[in-house]
Design a protein around this motif. Structure first.
Motif, mmCIF file in Angstrom:
data_model
loop_
_atom_site.group_PDB
_atom_site.id
_atom_site.type_symbol
_atom_site.label_atom_id
_atom_site.label_comp_id
_atom_site.label_asym_id
_atom_site.label_seq_id
_atom_site.Cartn_x
_atom_site.Cartn_y
_atom_site.Cartn_z
ATOM 1 N N MET A 122 29.505 70.030 56.737
ATOM 2 C CA MET A 122 30.779 69.959 56.021
ATOM 3 C C MET A 122 30.626 69.056 54.802
ATOM 4 N N ASP A 123 30.829 69.599 53.610
ATOM 5 C CA ASP A 123 30.741 68.826 52.368
ATOM 6 C C ASP A 123 31.948 67.906 52.205
ATOM 7 N N ILE A 124 31.729 66.797 51.527
ATOM 8 C CA ILE A 124 32.802 65.850 51.204
ATOM 9 C C ILE A 124 32.711 65.531 49.720
ATOM 10 N N GLN A 125 33.845 65.615 49.018
ATOM 11 C CA GLN A 125 33.855 65.306 47.590
ATOM 12 C C GLN A 125 35.014 64.355 47.271
ATOM 13 N N PHE A 126 34.700 63.304 46.536
ATOM 14 C CA PHE A 126 35.727 62.426 45.973
ATOM 15 C C PHE A 126 35.801 62.720 44.480
ATOM 16 N N ARG A 127 37.001 63.081 44.003
ATOM 17 C CA ARG A 127 37.182 63.443 42.594
ATOM 18 C C ARG A 127 38.189 62.497 41.939
ATOM 19 N N LEU A 155 30.376 62.654 61.055
ATOM 20 C CA LEU A 155 30.382 61.447 61.872
ATOM 21 C C LEU A 155 30.359 60.230 60.958
ATOM 22 N N ILE A 156 31.384 59.382 61.092
ATOM 23 C CA ILE A 156 31.482 58.168 60.296
ATOM 24 C C ILE A 156 31.189 56.974 61.198
ATOM 25 N N LEU A 157 30.243 56.162 60.793
ATOM 26 C CA LEU A 157 29.822 55.001 61.572
ATOM 27 C C LEU A 157 30.188 53.741 60.802
ATOM 28 N N PHE A 164 31.998 61.031 43.959
ATOM 29 C CA PHE A 164 30.699 61.327 44.559
ATOM 30 C C PHE A 164 30.853 62.519 45.492
ATOM 31 N N THR A 165 29.719 63.121 45.847
ATOM 32 C CA THR A 165 29.688 64.253 46.765
ATOM 33 C C THR A 165 28.685 63.965 47.870
ATOM 34 N N VAL A 166 29.076 64.281 49.091
ATOM 35 C CA VAL A 166 28.169 64.224 50.232
ATOM 36 C C VAL A 166 27.946 65.656 50.689
ATOM 37 N N SER A 167 26.714 66.106 50.658
ATOM 38 C CA SER A 167 26.403 67.475 51.062
ATOM 39 C C SER A 167 26.257 67.579 52.573
ATOM 40 N N THR A 168 26.538 68.756 53.096
ATOM 41 C CA THR A 168 26.410 69.001 54.528
ATOM 42 C C THR A 168 25.016 68.606 55.014
ATOM 43 N N GLY A 169 24.974 67.811 56.074
ATOM 44 C CA GLY A 169 23.703 67.415 56.658
ATOM 45 C C GLY A 169 23.097 66.155 56.080
ATOM 46 N N GLU A 170 23.725 65.565 55.064
ATOM 47 C CA GLU A 170 23.199 64.313 54.496
ATOM 48 C C GLU A 170 23.588 63.124 55.366
ATOM 49 N N LEU A 171 22.770 62.088 55.302
ATOM 50 C CA LEU A 171 23.123 60.795 55.894
ATOM 51 C C LEU A 171 23.259 59.806 54.738
ATOM 52 N N ILE A 172 24.485 59.392 54.492
ATOM 53 C CA ILE A 172 24.800 58.495 53.377
ATOM 54 C C ILE A 172 25.141 57.108 53.914
ATOM 55 N N ALA A 173 24.575 56.087 53.327
ATOM 56 C CA ALA A 173 24.962 54.719 53.648
ATOM 57 C C ALA A 173 25.882 54.200 52.551
ATOM 58 N N ILE A 174 26.998 53.617 52.950
ATOM 59 C CA ILE A 174 27.913 52.980 52.005
ATOM 60 C C ILE A 174 27.855 51.480 52.255
ATOM 61 N N VAL A 175 27.459 50.741 51.232
ATOM 62 C CA VAL A 175 27.294 49.305 51.381
ATOM 63 C C VAL A 175 28.121 48.595 50.314
ATOM 64 N N GLY A 176 28.436 47.358 50.608
ATOM 65 C CA GLY A 176 29.205 46.564 49.660
ATOM 66 C C GLY A 176 29.692 45.307 50.328
ATOM 67 N N HIS A 177 29.952 44.299 49.519
ATOM 68 C CA HIS A 177 30.444 43.018 50.027
ATOM 69 C C HIS A 177 31.853 43.193 50.565
ATOM 70 N N THR A 178 32.315 42.250 51.371
ATOM 71 C CA THR A 178 33.683 42.269 51.883
ATOM 72 C C THR A 178 34.676 42.399 50.729
ATOM 73 N N HIS A 197 21.851 62.861 64.273
ATOM 74 C CA HIS A 197 21.963 63.388 62.914
ATOM 75 C C HIS A 197 20.898 64.442 62.645
ATOM 76 N N LEU A 198 19.673 64.170 63.032
ATOM 77 C CA LEU A 198 18.586 65.105 62.776
ATOM 78 C C LEU A 198 18.710 66.371 63.618
ATOM 79 N N SER A 199 19.082 66.204 64.889
ATOM 80 C CA SER A 199 19.129 67.360 65.784
ATOM 81 C C SER A 199 20.295 68.289 65.469
ATOM 82 N N LYS A 200 21.414 67.743 65.020
ATOM 83 C CA LYS A 200 22.602 68.545 64.738
ATOM 84 C C LYS A 200 22.812 68.791 63.249
ATOM 85 N N ARG A 201 21.996 68.157 62.401
ATOM 86 C CA ARG A 201 22.204 68.194 60.945
ATOM 87 C C ARG A 201 23.654 67.865 60.625
#
Length: 289
Positions: free
Chosen positions: A1-6, A167-169, A28-42, A192-196
């Motif tokens: 499932m793709d995710i797009q922020f516009r 899946l959001i962690l 930004f766009t997250v493509s189906t099957g990607e593992l994206i890390a979102i980082v940032g200070h508090t 993530h790898l087994s289910k993409r």
């Protein structure tokens, strides 16, 4: 499932003296099957951004696309319950959300709430406990009789029983010792790898982002500060320090070795043992010359 922020902006308590803009022109766009890390200070906007993915918050301006769902302030009449069945969120300390009398009932609560047939729920419960490493013998026990690590796995099994497409962690290893952190992250990575499965990891641990993510998005003051592969992002140490983020220790070690000994080691997601072997080999080669 793709995710797009516009061009997403979000303001808390708009049109009041307490108005606060938490997100600024997020794209930004997250493509189906990607593992994206979102980082940032508090205070960088991570939690606010996450709540837009399953419609807990709607943009003040702009739009979020999650699969076929368009989330915007002008498009509120949607069945967001169905969307939330497709987007699973593992919050910090998910074990704090356990409440049922038995492990089985807790894991099956979500599917029951979405009217999944009982026979399928039983199958999902058994599948999800296998994925998280929980014994079937624990199903009739109270979740509050389990160890802290087991409770967390039960809570995660409850999310997986929904069979989410995303899946959001959210800081999933908070409060765990190093061994527990590694076990949980390896479990999620295998899933993530087994289910993409499209996976979004929010973490303050840069080594996790480096090791597991296909891409890293750095947030700062509600804006996308950097977006690229782990290798690209962490090659900008000074920029990261400017937003109070550090380069992972393994990269610092590689860079220090290469500069001091004219080494040629590249980061390739190797383990500490593999890196030690590479360093020893290069030192031996240089001595032989």
């Amino acid at each position: 499932m793709d995710i797009q922020f516009r061009h997403v902006n979000y303001t808390y308590q708009p049109h009041t003296p307490y108005a606060y803009q938490a997100l600024h022109d997020i794209n930004f766009t997250v493509s189906t099957g990607e593992l994206i890390a979102i980082v940032g200070h508090t205070g960088s906007g991570k939690s606010t951004l996450l709540q837009h993915i399953n419609g807990l918050l709607l943009p003040t301006e702009g739009a979020v696309m999650v699969g076929d769902y368009l989330l915007s302030k002008d498009n509120k009449r949607q069945d967001l319950k169905k969307l939330r069945g497709k987007v699973g969120i593992v919050f910090q300390y998910p074990e704090h959300q356990l409440f049922e009398e038995t492990v089985e009932r807790d894991i099956s609560f979500g599917p029951h709430n979405f009217h999944v047939p009982n026979q399928e729920i039983t199958s999902r419960v058994l599948t999800s406990i296998e994925k998280v490493g929980i014994s079937e013998s624990l199903l009739e026990k109270s979740p509050f009789e389990l160890s802290g690590g087991q409770m967390r796995r039960v809570a995660i099994a409850g999310v997986l029983a929904m069979e989410p497409e995303v899946l959001i962690l959210d800081e999933p290893t908070a409060g765990l010792d190093p061994k527990g952190q590694k076990e949980i992250m390896e479990m999620f990575y295998h899933l993530h790898l087994s289910k993409r499965m499209t996976t979004i990891l929010v973490t303050h641990q840069m080594d996790q982002a480096l090791k597991y993510a296909d891409r890293i998005i750095v947030l700062a003051n509600g804006k996308v500060y950097m977006d690229g592969t782990p290798e690209d992002v962490f090659s900008n140490a000074e920029q990261l320090k400017g937003v109070n983020l550090e380069v992972p220790e393994i990269l610092t070690l590689i860079n220090t070795f290469n500069q001091k000994f004219y080494g040629t080691i590249r980061y390739q997601r190797q383990s500490a043992k593999e890196l030690a072997k590479q360093i020893a080999e290069q030192i031996r080669e240089k001595r032989q010359k």
